[in-house]
Scaffold this active site. Sequence first.
Site, PDB file in Angstrom:
ATOM      1  N   GLY A   1      48.250 -55.780  19.923  1.00 56.18           N
ATOM      2  CA  GLY A   1      47.992 -54.496  19.849  1.00 56.18           C
ATOM      3  C   GLY A   1      46.427 -53.952  20.227  1.00 56.18           C
TER       4      GLY A   1
ATOM      5  CB  THR B   1      51.720 -52.979  18.598  1.00 57.73           C
ATOM      6  OG1 THR B   1      51.951 -52.344  17.461  1.00 57.73           O
ATOM      7  CG2 THR B   1      51.545 -51.695  19.595  1.00 57.73           C
TER       8      THR B   1
ATOM      9  CG  ASP C   1      52.377 -50.241  14.423  1.00 59.92           C
ATOM     10  OD1 ASP C   1      53.340 -50.281  13.926  1.00 59.92           O
ATOM     11  OD2 ASP C   1      51.117 -50.710  14.244  1.00 59.92           O
TER      12      ASP C   1
HETATM   13  O1  F6P Z   1      50.789 -53.264  13.402  1.00 64.71           O
HETATM   14  C1  F6P Z   1      52.122 -53.714  13.113  1.00 64.71           C
HETATM   15  C2  F6P Z   1      52.459 -53.652  11.710  1.00 64.71           C
HETATM   16  O2  F6P Z   1      53.694 -54.009  11.507  1.00 64.71           O
HETATM   17  C3  F6P Z   1      52.310 -52.181  11.034  1.00 64.71           C
HETATM   18  O3  F6P Z   1      53.131 -51.272  11.318  1.00 64.71           O
HETATM   19  C4  F6P Z   1      52.051 -52.619   9.762  1.00 64.71           C
HETATM   20  O4  F6P Z   1      51.328 -51.848   8.863  1.00 64.71           O
HETATM   21  C5  F6P Z   1      51.236 -54.059   9.664  1.00 64.71           C
HETATM   22  O5  F6P Z   1      51.713 -54.498  10.951  1.00 64.71           O
HETATM   23  C6  F6P Z   1      51.755 -54.912   8.444  1.00 64.71           C
HETATM   24  O6  F6P Z   1      51.290 -56.238   8.725  1.00 64.71           O
HETATM   25  P1  F6P Z   1      51.000 -57.387   8.063  1.00 64.71           P
HETATM   26  O7  F6P Z   1      52.199 -58.381   8.544  1.00 64.71           O
HETATM   27  O8  F6P Z   1      49.756 -57.953   8.138  1.00 64.71           O
HETATM   28  O9  F6P Z   1      51.432 -57.223   6.549  1.00 64.71           O
END
Ligand code: F6P
Length: 404
Positions: free
Chosen positions: A112, A135, A137
């Site tokens: 991303g 991503t 997101d």
């Molecule tokens: O960027 C992708 C994402 O899924 C976000 O939507 C979320 O805030 C974050 O990653 C969570 O990340 P991790 O897996 O590091 O907790």
Amino acid sequence: MASIKRIGVITSGGDCGGLNAVIKGVARYAYSLGIESVVIPNGYAGLYNLVELDKVVLLNAERVSKIEASLAGSEAGHSRVKLSKIKDPNTYGRIKEGLKKFGIDALIISGGDDTGSVVVDLSSHGIPCIHVPKTMDLDLQPYSVGGDSAVNRISVFTRDLKTTGLSHNRILVIEVFGRYVGHTAFRGGVGAEADCILIPEIPADFDVVYDHMKTTYFGRVMRSDVKAGTYIIVVAEGLKNASGEMLYDESAGVDAFGHKKLAGAGKYIRQQLEKRLKSDPEVMDFMKKTGMYAPGVYEIPEVREVTPGHLVRCGGSSAYDVNFGYKAGAVAVLLLLEGKTGNTIVNVDGNKIHYMSTSEAIKRREVDIKEVALFESLGICFGRNPQKFEHEFSEVKDGIVRHL
Ligand code: F6P
């Protein structure tokens, strides 16, 4: 055309759907051109430590056939490590040594915005690399693999939760990942026919949410022959209140990239609704009329938050993401051979490979709230008074913007 004999494949950031298709796309297309590809495991942490490895995994036909494109996650593994933050003055020298050790001439990196910023960084240090957007997101300028899978998953479990909501007459608040934008909450919520969708792009007014909930939910339960009803709110984790402040819980800490971990928006909404339910004189009448009232035990409808967390991005990849991943991975090889380092694949449309500079591609793309007004006209609450859909027409003549 650059002389490239071996490509290293890296996936970085959060796991999601479509990544294994990217890996397979790179490996199979490179192979068809007589180029080898290898896995650099565990994202940028693995790139930094490559020099310490004894061997790298060659993505030959046999190994690639063991990778399941329809499974989410990445066979190459992930980490959230920003190279420029590593406390080592020789980070880039060490990386170059690792690449040299295994005869890796260039990199294809899927990730991303954070990952993309490192692609720009590596390119400027003379390491040829191409970025494949990834991503859940969906906050990059181009489409990113993983987005469609996440939208589908959100939509499916939100719809599934309605049976629990209906059985218990509960108001459900489902908090979903998405970082600072609301694309996946928006599209997943619409896909599940959620009643209310709250996204960071529209600061939430909880009086508006409460009124919408009361009209919709109270009406539903009252009209039901078995006095059953639910109200579904999908909220993006990066939600803001009417003053524009984010509603996350400060105690969640930061990730390895230095970003605040977002959590707590669902809980905050529950508290806001409960506060209003408790002080609203009409609620007791509703509870009595619907046969739900039990003094001292059950005096207001239950509001529950559900936090699916990583369930939004694990499991399976959607067919769209497998398609996009395959082709984006494959043409990344061509862009690399063309010497277009520091660029991001946008799409393949027919035989046209669209790409853009990675520094442009990683600029945050938010939900276009002009479109939200259309969904407000269909009755969905977005935490503000519904606005008119100010439309304009545009006739497509010579070409269509295609996605697949
Ligand atoms: O960027 C992708 C994402 O899924 C976000 O939507 C979320 O805030 C974050 O990653 C969570 O990340 P991790 O897996 O590091 O907790």
